[in-house]
Write an enzyme that holds these catalytic residues in place. Structure first.
Site, PDB file in Angstrom:
ATOM      1  N   PHE A 351       8.409 -62.505 -17.622  1.00 29.51           N
ATOM      2  CA  PHE A 351       8.718 -61.088 -17.468  1.00 29.51           C
ATOM      3  C   PHE A 351       9.280 -60.527 -18.762  1.00 29.51           C
ATOM      4  O   PHE A 351      10.126 -61.154 -19.405  1.00 29.51           O
ATOM      5  CB  PHE A 351       9.782 -60.866 -16.382  1.00 29.51           C
ATOM      6  CG  PHE A 351       9.375 -61.232 -14.995  1.00 29.51           C
ATOM      7  CD1 PHE A 351       8.919 -60.265 -14.104  1.00 29.51           C
ATOM      8  CD2 PHE A 351       9.465 -62.539 -14.555  1.00 29.51           C
ATOM      9  CE1 PHE A 351       8.565 -60.601 -12.812  1.00 29.51           C
ATOM     10  CE2 PHE A 351       9.118 -62.883 -13.261  1.00 29.51           C
ATOM     11  CZ  PHE A 351       8.664 -61.908 -12.383  1.00 29.51           C
ATOM     12  N   ASP A 352       8.837 -59.338 -19.120  1.00 33.13           N
ATOM     13  CA  ASP A 352       9.585 -58.545 -20.097  1.00 33.13           C
ATOM     14  C   ASP A 352      10.851 -58.050 -19.403  1.00 33.13           C
ATOM     15  O   ASP A 352      10.890 -57.951 -18.167  1.00 33.13           O
ATOM     16  CB  ASP A 352       8.732 -57.369 -20.563  1.00 33.13           C
ATOM     17  CG  ASP A 352       9.496 -56.419 -21.461  1.00 33.13           C
ATOM     18  OD1 ASP A 352      10.116 -56.898 -22.422  1.00 33.13           O
ATOM     19  OD2 ASP A 352       9.488 -55.209 -21.179  1.00 33.13           O
ATOM     20  N   LYS A 353      11.887 -57.749 -20.147  1.00 36.32           N
ATOM     21  CA  LYS A 353      13.121 -57.287 -19.522  1.00 36.32           C
ATOM     22  C   LYS A 353      13.150 -55.777 -19.365  1.00 36.32           C
ATOM     23  O   LYS A 353      13.125 -55.246 -18.241  1.00 36.32           O
ATOM     24  CB  LYS A 353      14.351 -57.731 -20.322  1.00 36.32           C
ATOM     25  CG  LYS A 353      15.680 -57.254 -19.681  1.00 36.32           C
ATOM     26  CD  LYS A 353      16.874 -57.607 -20.527  1.00 36.32           C
ATOM     27  CE  LYS A 353      17.064 -56.635 -21.668  1.00 36.32           C
ATOM     28  NZ  LYS A 353      17.498 -55.281 -21.205  1.00 36.32           N
ATOM     29  N   THR A 354      13.155 -55.071 -20.483  1.00 41.86           N
ATOM     30  CA  THR A 354      13.389 -53.632 -20.456  1.00 41.86           C
ATOM     31  C   THR A 354      12.218 -52.889 -19.825  1.00 41.86           C
ATOM     32  O   THR A 354      11.080 -52.988 -20.277  1.00 41.86           O
ATOM     33  CB  THR A 354      13.628 -53.107 -21.885  1.00 41.86           C
ATOM     34  OG1 THR A 354      14.709 -53.834 -22.466  1.00 41.86           O
ATOM     35  CG2 THR A 354      13.972 -51.627 -21.854  1.00 41.86           C
ATOM     36  N   LYS A 562       7.360 -63.354 -28.608  1.00 39.98           N
ATOM     37  CA  LYS A 562       6.953 -63.347 -27.195  1.00 39.98           C
ATOM     38  C   LYS A 562       5.575 -63.977 -27.037  1.00 39.98           C
ATOM     39  O   LYS A 562       5.322 -64.716 -26.083  1.00 39.98           O
ATOM     40  CB  LYS A 562       6.945 -61.914 -26.655  1.00 39.98           C
ATOM     41  CG  LYS A 562       8.327 -61.290 -26.511  1.00 39.98           C
ATOM     42  CD  LYS A 562       8.230 -59.914 -25.863  1.00 39.98           C
ATOM     43  CE  LYS A 562       9.603 -59.281 -25.710  1.00 39.98           C
ATOM     44  NZ  LYS A 562       9.537 -57.953 -25.049  1.00 39.98           N
TER      45      LYS A 562
END
Length: 685
Positions: A351-354, A562
Site C-alpha cells: 500500500f501507498d500511505k498518503t 518503491k
C-alpha cells in the site's frame, strides 16, 4: 460455437449475425429442429416408416445445423478447426451410413445447448451493457436568463449549467455550482451511502481545473440525485465522462485473456487436429480387425463428438465476463481476465500511505499548551499566523483550528476529548469578540514561519527551528512532550509569541476510518503479508502502520525506492500495489497487479491501473479480493469439469456409447459450466 467463444478466438470480433429475429434466431432455429426431430422420431417409433420421418430428420439437420455450418465455414476460412467443425463432420458421417436420426439428435442437442448458452451469456453481457444505460439521454440546460431547455446529452458543452431535479439521474460529469443535497454514487463508485454535495467556492477556478474541485462538489454521469435540486457545471463531454470510460474499458476487458484462457486456447489449437487423427486411427483399426465399416465409422463419429472441447472453450470466458460485470456493478473496474485471475492468487499487498491508507491531508490532532489556561491563546495565535501561509500544514491548522474556535461573547475556553479519524484530539472551543489578524509573514523553508501579531513576533516551527531562536529556551516539559509526539508520528509545531512559549501543535495525516477493518478483512481472505510503502519519515509511517495493522512498514522511500521494494516483494510472492494511479504508477507497473484508488473522474488512474477502485473506500478492496478468489475457484472448477468430461466420454464412446448419449452429456456439461460461471453475478458485496 457461442458468441463468447467467437469473440475469444477471433480476437474479439464477434462474427454471429442473427438476422431479423435478433438474438432469438438461434434459439428459434434450435426449437424448430427439436420439433421436427421429435415428430419424425414419433412417426418412426409408431411404425409410420417411409419418406416422412426421413424428411423430418433432414429438416432437423437444416434447422439444427444452419448456425453451426455458418460458424464452421468462417473458422475454416480463417485456418481454424473448431468444435463446430467436429460436430458437422460427425453429423455428416452419421448421415453417410444411414443414421439420419443419430445425426439429427446430434445437431438438435448441439444447437439447443448453444442457444441456451448464448441466452445465459447474454445475461452476463447485459449486466455490463446496463452500465451504459445509466446515463440519461437528455439534460435540462440553463443558458442565459431563460428557462432551462431539454437537449440531448451529446449536445452538452464544457461549462454548460445543467439543472438536475430531485430524484433524477445526473446527465454529465461536473461539479455542483449551486444547491446542496445528497447523491447516490453507487452505480459508479459502489458507495452504499449517498454522498453529500455542496457548491464549489469559485466556479471559474473549478472550470479551469476540474480536478481541484473537492469530492464534496464533484458529480458523475449516471449517479442519482437526492431530494435537493442541483445546478451542475459540465466538465466533460458525453463520450468522455467517467461512465463512458468505464463502460468502454469493461467491454474491452473481454478481449484481455487470462492465463487459463490462453492455456485453453493453446490446448484447443492442438487438441482438435489430434481428435481428427484419433478418428483416423480408429477407422484404420476397424479395417484391420475386420469390423463392419458402418460400426467402425459410427464409433469414430461418437468419439469425435465426445472429444469436442466445447465446455473447455467457454469455461473461462464465461467466468471472466460474469466477474468483470459484477465488479463493475460494485464500483470496481477490472481490465480483463489476466488481472482478475492474478488478483485472486495474491498473497502480498503493498500500500501507498498518503491518500490510500490515509485521507491524504494532515489534521490537527493535538493542542498542547505550556499551561492549561493558555490553550485559548495558543490556538488563536497559531490560527491567526498560519492564515497567511499556503503550506498544507498551515492550512490544516487554520481549517481544524478555526473549526474549534467559536466566535461568540468573550467567554473562556472549554476542553473536551474528541476523535478525528481514530485519533484522539484535545478540542478547545474558545470565544473572542474580535479575532486578531497577523501580518508580515516570512516563511523559513524547512523550519517554520515568522509573523507579526498585535505588535509581537510569532514564531511557529520545528524543534530544530525553536533551538535557533534568541531568548528563553524551550521549557523542558514542552520539549519532552514535543519529542514524544514526534516519536508517535506527529508533525510538531512549537508556537512562541514574543518571548513566551505558548505550546506545541501536533498534526498527522490520519488513517481512513475503514482502513484497519479493510486490512483485517484482507487477512481473513488469505492475504498473508501487508506492506506499507511511504515517502514520509519512518516514525510517521510506523504510526500509521500500527494504527491500520500493517505487517511491515517502509518509510523514507523515493519513487524509485518503491519500485525496488515491489520488485523485492515479487521475488517471493505475487504482489499487488495499491496507490492513486498517478504518483505510484511506476511501482504499480512493477507489481503483479496495479490497483488505483479513487479512480472515478481520473482518466489517468483509469488508464494506468489493472484494477481501479472507483471510490476512495478501502472496503472495495476486500470485495474485489473475495470476488477474484471466487472467480479463480470457479475457473478451476470449470476447467477440471470440462477436461474430466472429455476424459470419461472418449473411452466410453470408443467402447460403444452412442452419439445421442454422448452429445447429451457433452452439451449438458457445457450448460453446467456456464451456469457455474453465472453464479459470480450474484456474488454478495
Amino acid at each position: 460455437m457461442t458468441e463468447v467463444e467467437n469473440a475469444t478466438t477471433n480476437g474479439g470480433a464477434t462474427t454471429h449475425r442473427h438476422g431479423f429475429l435478433g438474438e432469438r434466431a438461434e434459439l428459434v432455429s434450435a426449437l424448430l429442429a427439436l420439433t421436427v426431430y421429435l415428430t419424425g422420431l414419433a412417426l418412426q417409433l409408431t411404425g409410420h416408416g417411409g419418406p416422412v420421418p426421413q424428411a423430418l430428420f433432414i429438416a432437423a439437420y437444416a434447422f439444427g445445423g444452419f448456425f453451426t455450418l455458418r460458424e464452421a465455414l468462417l473458422a475454416v476460412r480463417g485456418g481454424r478447426f473448431q468444435v463446430d467443425f467436429l460436430m458437422l463432420v460427425a453429423a455428416a458421417g452419421a448421415a453417410a451410413i444411414g443414421r439420419w436420426e443419430e445425426g439429427a439428435v446430434l445437431l438438435v442437442l448441439f444447437s439447443l445447448g448453444h442457444a441456451l448458452e448464448g441466452y445465459a451469456m447474454g445475461r452476463a453481457r447485459r449486466s455490463i451493457e446496463a452500465l451504459g444505460a445509466l446515463a440519461p439521454r437528455t439534460a435540462l440546460v440553463r443558458r442565459g436568463a431563460g428557462a432551462p431547455v431539454e437537449v440531448p446529452v451529446e449536445e452538452l458543452a464544457v461549462g454548460d449549467t445543467v439543472v438536475v431535479r430531485p430524484h433524477t439521474r445526473v446527465p454529465a460529469d461536473g461539479f455542483v455550482a449551486a444547491g446542496t443535497g445528497s447523491v447516490d454514487q453507487s452505480p459508479i463508485t459502489g458507495e452504499s451511502v449517498p454522498a453529500d454535495k455542496v457548491p464549489v467556492a469559485d466556479r471559474a477556478a473549478a472550470l479551469a481545473d476540474p480536478g481541484a474541485a473537492g469530492p464534496e462538489s464533484r458529480v458523475y454521469a449516471g449517479t442519482v440525485n437526492g431530494s435537493g435540486a442541483l445546478d451542475i457545471a459540465v466538465t466533460r463531454l458525453a463520450g468522455e465522462n467517467t461512465l463512458a470510460r468505464v463502460v468502454k474499458l469493461v467491454q474491452d476487458a473481454e478481449e484481455r485473456t487470462s492465463p487459463t484462457q490462453r492455456f485453453t486456447e493453446r490446448f484447443t489449437k492442438f487438441f482438435v487436429p489430434g481428435v481428427l487423427v484419433l478418428v483416423a486411427v480408429l477407422l484404420a483399426a476397424g479395417a484391420l480387425t475386420g469390423e463392419p465399416f458402418a460400426d467402425t465409422f459410427y464409433r469414430a463419429m461418437a468419439v469425435l463428438v465426445a472429444a469436442s472441447p466445447c465446455a473447455l472453450a467457454i469455461a473461462t470466458p464465461a467466468a471472466v465476463l460474469s466477474a468483470v460485470g459484477r465488479a463493475a456493478r460494485g464500483g470496481v473496474l477490472v481490465k480483463g481476465g489476466a488481472p482478475l485471475e492474478e488478483f485472486g492468487r495474491l498473497r502480498t499487498i503493498a500500500f501507498d500511505k498518503t491518500g490510500t491508507l490515509t485521507e491524504g491531508r494532515p489534521r490537527l490532532t493535538e493542542i498542547e499548551p505550556v499551561h492549561a489556561a493558555g490553550r485559548e491563546e495558543l490556538l488563536r495565535t497559531a490560527v491567526a499566523a498560519q492564515r497567511l501561509s499556503d503550506h498544507p500544514l498551515a492550512q490544516a491548522v487554520v481549517r481544524d483550528g478555526a473549526g474549534l474556535v467559536q466566535a461568540a461573547s468573550p467567554a473562556g475556553v472549554t476542553v473536551s476529548e474528541v476523535t478525528l479519524s481514530g485519533v484522539t484530539v484535545s478540542e478547545a472551543v474558545v470565544s473572542e469578540a474580535a479575532p486578531s489578524e497577523a501580518r508580515n509573514l516570512r516563511a523559513l523553508v524547512g523550519l517554520g514561519i515568522v509573523a507579526e501579531l498585535d505588535g509581537e513576533d510569532v514564531h511557529i516551527g520545528s524543534l530544530a527551528y525553536a533551538d535557533t531562536l534568541a531568548g528563553p529556551p524551550v521549557p523542558a516539559r514542552l520539549r519532552d512532550r514535543t519529542e514524544e509526539l514526534a516519536r508517535t508520528g506527529r508533525t510538531t509545531m512549537l508556537v512562541r509569541r514574543g518571548d513566551r512559549w505558548l505550546g506545541t501543535l501536533g498534526l498527522m495525516d490520519a488513517p481512513r476510518p475503514e482502513a484497519a477493518a479493510a486490512v483485517a478483512a484482507l487477512r481473513g481472505l488469505g492475504v498473508q503479508r501487508t506492506v506499507m510503502l511511504s515517502g514520509d519519515d519512518q516514525r510517521v509511517a510506523d504510526a500509521v502502520g500500527r494504527a491500520v495493522g500493517m505487517d511491515e512498514v517502509r518509510g523514507g522511500l523515493l519513487p524509485e525506492d518503491k519500485v525496488a521494494e515491489v520488485t523485492r516483494l515479487r521475488r517471493t510472492a505475487r504482489t499487488a500495489m495499491i496507490g492513486d494511479g498517478v504518483n505510484d504508477a511506476p511501482a504499480m507497473a512493477g507489481a503483479t497487479v496495479g490497483v488505483a484508488m479513487g479512480a472515478a473522474g481520473s482518466a489517468v488512474a483509469l488508464e494506468t491501473a489493472d484494477i481501479a477502485l472507483m471510490s476512495d473506500d478501502l472496503r472495495r478492496l476486500p470485495f474485489i479480493t473475495g470476488l477474484s478468489r471466487r472467480a479463480s475457484r470457479i475457473i478451476r472448477q470449470n476447467l477440471w469439469l470440462s477436461l474430466g468430461i472429455v476424459a470419461v466420454l472418449v473411452p466410453a464412446t470408443a467402447l460403444g456409447l452412442g452419439i445421442g448419449p454422448a452429445v447429451l452429456v457433452h452439451e449438458g456439461s457445457t450448460l453446467v459450466v456456464v451456469a457455474n460461471a453465472l453464479r459470480l453475478l450474484r456474488y454478495a458485496d
